[in-house]
Design a protein around this motif. Structure first.
Motif, PDB file in Angstrom:
ATOM      1  N   LYS A   1       0.837  -1.204   0.000  1.00 53.94           N
ATOM      2  CA  LYS A   1       0.000   0.000   0.000  1.00 53.94           C
ATOM      3  C   LYS A   1       0.872   1.255   0.000  1.00 53.94           C
ATOM      4  CE  LYS A   1      -3.678   2.526   2.195  1.00 53.94           C
ATOM      5  NZ  LYS A   1      -4.792   2.555   3.093  1.00 53.94           N
ATOM      6  N   ASN A   2       1.882   1.292   0.852  1.00 52.77           N
ATOM      7  CA  ASN A   2       2.768   2.453   0.895  1.00 52.77           C
ATOM      8  C   ASN A   2       3.441   2.694  -0.448  1.00 52.77           C
ATOM      9  OD1 ASN A   2       2.126   2.853   3.583  1.00 52.77           O
ATOM     10  ND2 ASN A   2       3.946   1.814   4.356  1.00 52.77           N
ATOM     11  N   ARG A   3       3.903   1.627  -1.087  1.00 47.99           N
ATOM     12  CA  ARG A   3       4.574   1.759  -2.382  1.00 47.99           C
ATOM     13  C   ARG A   3       3.590   2.258  -3.444  1.00 47.99           C
ATOM     14  NH1 ARG A   3       9.256   0.519  -4.312  1.00 47.99           N
ATOM     15  NH2 ARG A   3       9.831  -0.616  -2.436  1.00 47.99           N
ATOM     16  N   LEU A   4       2.393   1.707  -3.474  1.00 51.24           N
ATOM     17  CA  LEU A   4       1.411   2.127  -4.474  1.00 51.24           C
ATOM     18  C   LEU A   4       0.982   3.577  -4.267  1.00 51.24           C
ATOM     19  CD1 LEU A   4      -0.796  -1.069  -4.865  1.00 51.24           C
ATOM     20  CD2 LEU A   4       0.741  -0.071  -6.566  1.00 51.24           C
ATOM     21  N   ILE A   5       0.814   3.977  -3.034  1.00 54.88           N
ATOM     22  CA  ILE A   5       0.441   5.374  -2.766  1.00 54.88           C
ATOM     23  C   ILE A   5       1.528   6.309  -3.276  1.00 54.88           C
ATOM     24  CG2 ILE A   5       0.125   7.068  -0.909  1.00 54.88           C
ATOM     25  CD1 ILE A   5      -1.550   4.900   0.526  1.00 54.88           C
TER      26      ILE A   5
ATOM     27  N   GLU B   1      -9.346 -10.255   3.107  1.00 50.93           N
ATOM     28  CA  GLU B   1      -7.968 -10.405   3.572  1.00 50.93           C
ATOM     29  C   GLU B   1      -7.913 -10.856   5.025  1.00 50.93           C
ATOM     30  OE1 GLU B   1      -5.786 -10.552   1.406  1.00 50.93           O
ATOM     31  OE2 GLU B   1      -6.805  -9.520  -0.226  1.00 50.93           O
ATOM     32  N   ASN B   2      -9.081 -10.860   5.701  1.00 45.24           N
ATOM     33  CA  ASN B   2      -9.218 -11.363   7.066  1.00 45.24           C
ATOM     34  C   ASN B   2      -8.302 -10.645   8.060  1.00 45.24           C
ATOM     35  OD1 ASN B   2     -10.545 -13.011   8.886  1.00 45.24           O
ATOM     36  ND2 ASN B   2      -8.972 -14.587   8.786  1.00 45.24           N
ATOM     37  N   LEU B   3      -8.148  -9.339   7.882  1.00 48.18           N
ATOM     38  CA  LEU B   3      -7.349  -8.552   8.817  1.00 48.18           C
ATOM     39  C   LEU B   3      -8.199  -8.174  10.022  1.00 48.18           C
ATOM     40  CD1 LEU B   3      -5.340  -6.121   6.498  1.00 48.18           C
ATOM     41  CD2 LEU B   3      -4.674  -8.374   7.358  1.00 48.18           C
ATOM     42  N   SER B   4      -7.552  -8.014  11.152  1.00 45.94           N
ATOM     43  CA  SER B   4      -8.255  -7.586  12.366  1.00 45.94           C
ATOM     44  C   SER B   4      -8.567  -6.094  12.272  1.00 45.94           C
ATOM     45  CB  SER B   4      -7.378  -7.845  13.596  1.00 45.94           C
ATOM     46  OG  SER B   4      -6.276  -6.946  13.600  1.00 45.94           O
ATOM     47  N   HIS B   5      -9.429  -5.624  13.171  1.00 51.48           N
ATOM     48  CA  HIS B   5      -9.752  -4.196  13.200  1.00 51.48           C
ATOM     49  C   HIS B   5      -8.499  -3.362  13.461  1.00 51.48           C
ATOM     50  CE1 HIS B   5     -14.023  -4.886  12.849  1.00 51.48           C
ATOM     51  NE2 HIS B   5     -13.981  -5.724  13.851  1.00 51.48           N
ATOM     52  N   GLN B   6      -7.634  -3.856  14.346  1.00 46.94           N
ATOM     53  CA  GLN B   6      -6.394  -3.137  14.647  1.00 46.94           C
ATOM     54  C   GLN B   6      -5.490  -3.055  13.407  1.00 46.94           C
ATOM     55  OE1 GLN B   6      -5.347  -1.542  17.653  1.00 46.94           O
ATOM     56  NE2 GLN B   6      -3.933  -0.717  16.134  1.00 46.94           N
ATOM     57  N   GLN B   7      -5.358  -4.156  12.681  1.00 50.06           N
ATOM     58  CA  GLN B   7      -4.522  -4.164  11.477  1.00 50.06           C
ATOM     59  C   GLN B   7      -5.096  -3.251  10.407  1.00 50.06           C
ATOM     60  OE1 GLN B   7      -4.656  -8.392  10.954  1.00 50.06           O
ATOM     61  NE2 GLN B   7      -2.644  -8.697  11.877  1.00 50.06           N
ATOM     62  N   ILE B   8      -6.415  -3.277  10.255  1.00 50.46           N
ATOM     63  CA  ILE B   8      -7.057  -2.383   9.286  1.00 50.46           C
ATOM     64  C   ILE B   8      -6.807  -0.933   9.680  1.00 50.46           C
ATOM     65  CG2 ILE B   8      -9.290  -1.580   8.395  1.00 50.46           C
ATOM     66  CD1 ILE B   8     -10.249  -4.536   8.683  1.00 50.46           C
ATOM     67  N   ALA B   9      -6.946  -0.642  10.959  1.00 50.29           N
ATOM     68  CA  ALA B   9      -6.718   0.721  11.442  1.00 50.29           C
ATOM     69  C   ALA B   9      -5.291   1.164  11.152  1.00 50.29           C
ATOM     70  CB  ALA B   9      -7.007   0.805  12.945  1.00 50.29           C
ATOM     71  N   ASP B  10      -4.329   0.283  11.392  1.00 52.41           N
ATOM     72  CA  ASP B  10      -2.931   0.608  11.118  1.00 52.41           C
ATOM     73  C   ASP B  10      -2.700   0.839   9.634  1.00 52.41           C
ATOM     74  OD1 ASP B  10      -2.401   0.346  13.809  1.00 52.41           O
ATOM     75  OD2 ASP B  10      -1.535  -1.666  13.632  1.00 52.41           O
ATOM     76  N   LEU B  11      -3.296   0.002   8.809  1.00 55.92           N
ATOM     77  CA  LEU B  11      -3.118   0.098   7.359  1.00 55.92           C
ATOM     78  C   LEU B  11      -3.743   1.373   6.799  1.00 55.92           C
ATOM     79  CD1 LEU B  11      -1.821  -1.660   5.164  1.00 55.92           C
ATOM     80  CD2 LEU B  11      -4.046  -2.698   4.797  1.00 55.92           C
TER      81      LEU B  11
ATOM     82  N   ASN C   1      -4.411   4.091   8.611  1.00 53.30           N
ATOM     83  CA  ASN C   1      -4.035   5.234   9.451  1.00 53.30           C
ATOM     84  C   ASN C   1      -5.235   5.875  10.148  1.00 53.30           C
ATOM     85  OD1 ASN C   1      -1.245   5.093   8.879  1.00 53.30           O
ATOM     86  ND2 ASN C   1      -1.625   6.081   6.911  1.00 53.30           N
ATOM     87  N   ILE C   2      -6.071   5.005  10.743  1.00 54.13           N
ATOM     88  CA  ILE C   2      -7.217   5.472  11.519  1.00 54.13           C
ATOM     89  C   ILE C   2      -7.221   4.730  12.854  1.00 54.13           C
ATOM     90  CG2 ILE C   2      -8.628   6.099   9.510  1.00 54.13           C
ATOM     91  CD1 ILE C   2     -10.110   3.450   9.789  1.00 54.13           C
TER      92      ILE C   2
ATOM     93  N   ALA D   1     -12.220   2.123  12.485  1.00 56.04           N
ATOM     94  CA  ALA D   1     -12.273   0.993  11.544  1.00 56.04           C
ATOM     95  C   ALA D   1     -13.540   0.176  11.774  1.00 56.04           C
ATOM     96  CB  ALA D   1     -11.030   0.116  11.692  1.00 56.04           C
ATOM     97  N   LYS D   2     -13.853  -0.096  13.054  1.00 59.75           N
ATOM     98  CA  LYS D   2     -15.077  -0.839  13.375  1.00 59.75           C
ATOM     99  C   LYS D   2     -16.310  -0.076  12.909  1.00 59.75           C
ATOM    100  CE  LYS D   2     -13.223  -3.102  17.478  1.00 59.75           C
ATOM    101  NZ  LYS D   2     -13.288  -3.189  18.937  1.00 59.75           N
ATOM    102  N   ASN D   3     -16.327   1.231  13.179  1.00 64.58           N
ATOM    103  CA  ASN D   3     -17.478   2.051  12.798  1.00 64.58           C
ATOM    104  C   ASN D   3     -17.653   2.091  11.278  1.00 64.58           C
ATOM    105  OD1 ASN D   3     -17.815   2.583  15.507  1.00 64.58           O
ATOM    106  ND2 ASN D   3     -16.947   4.641  15.400  1.00 64.58           N
TER     107      ASN D   3
END
Length: 195
Positions: A83-87, A147-157, A159-160, A165-167
């Motif tokens: 994601k960082n590289r594509l951005i 991708e079955n990521l957790s809420h924490q991982q999604i938030a990190d990815l 940047n929220i 992320a849950k909301n």
């Protein structure tokens, strides 16, 4: 490369890769390349650019293996690096294309003949409904259910905050339910589990 979210035991293959084990590197590549490809296309619809970015991520991992951080979640580490590289590429190119969720659905080739027609009908319904979501909600649905990521991982990815992320995920599912797409919301739960 991103700093891996390190919260437990490091992945054994990752340790072996860091020590120069090319078989471990190949295993990591084969295990994660398809997820990276799908996720990359959800960020940028330019297939060649996504493939180049994936190649660059793995090349950098191999060449900097002695300096990359330990991680207990290789998939998350690689998704974040991609994601960082594509951005950066998108910023350089000055364009970003709309997220496409057509790759979210089950591969019809994996279904038996009896299941094909009904599964394709369901997939079309889910795909049509998901395209109605705003791009950010499309992305979070993909990350959580496919991708079955957790809420924490999604938030990190993304940047929220984890609660954000849950909301956001809840709003996406709620939007599907309200917009005559109860079927799509139910199918997401059936195919991919709870949110």
């Amino acid at each position: 490369m991103p700093k891996g979210e390190y919260s437990g035991q490091p992945d054994e293959c990752w340790i072996a890769l860091k020590q120069g084990d090319s078989a471990a590197f190949e295993h990591i590549y084969r295990t994660h390349v398809h997820s990276l490809y799908r996720y990359g296309l959800s960020i940028w619809a330019d297939e060649d650019a996504v493939l180049d970015a994936i190649h660059d991520v793995f090349t950098e991992v191999w060449h900097k293996r002695d300096r990359i951080s330990y991680t207990d979640n290789v998939k998350f580490y690689l998704l974040k690096a991609l994601k960082n590289r594509l951005i950066r590429l998108i910023d350089t190119a000055g364009r970003m294309q709309e997220i496409s969720l057509s790759t979210l659905l089950i591969d019809p080739a994996s279904l038996s003949t009896e299941q094909d027609e009904e599964a394709l009908r369901q997939q079309t319904k889910v795909s049509d409904c998901l395209r109605e979501l705003p791009p950010r909600q499309q992305e979070i649905v993909r990350l959580r259910f496919y991708e079955n990521l957790s809420h924490q991982q999604i938030a990190d990815l993304l940047n929220i905050q984890p609660q954000s992320a849950k909301n956001l995920l809840f709003r996406a599912i709620d939007t599907l339910r309200k917009a005559f797409c109860q079927t799509a919301a139910s199918l997401l739960m059936l195919f991919f589990g709870s949110y």
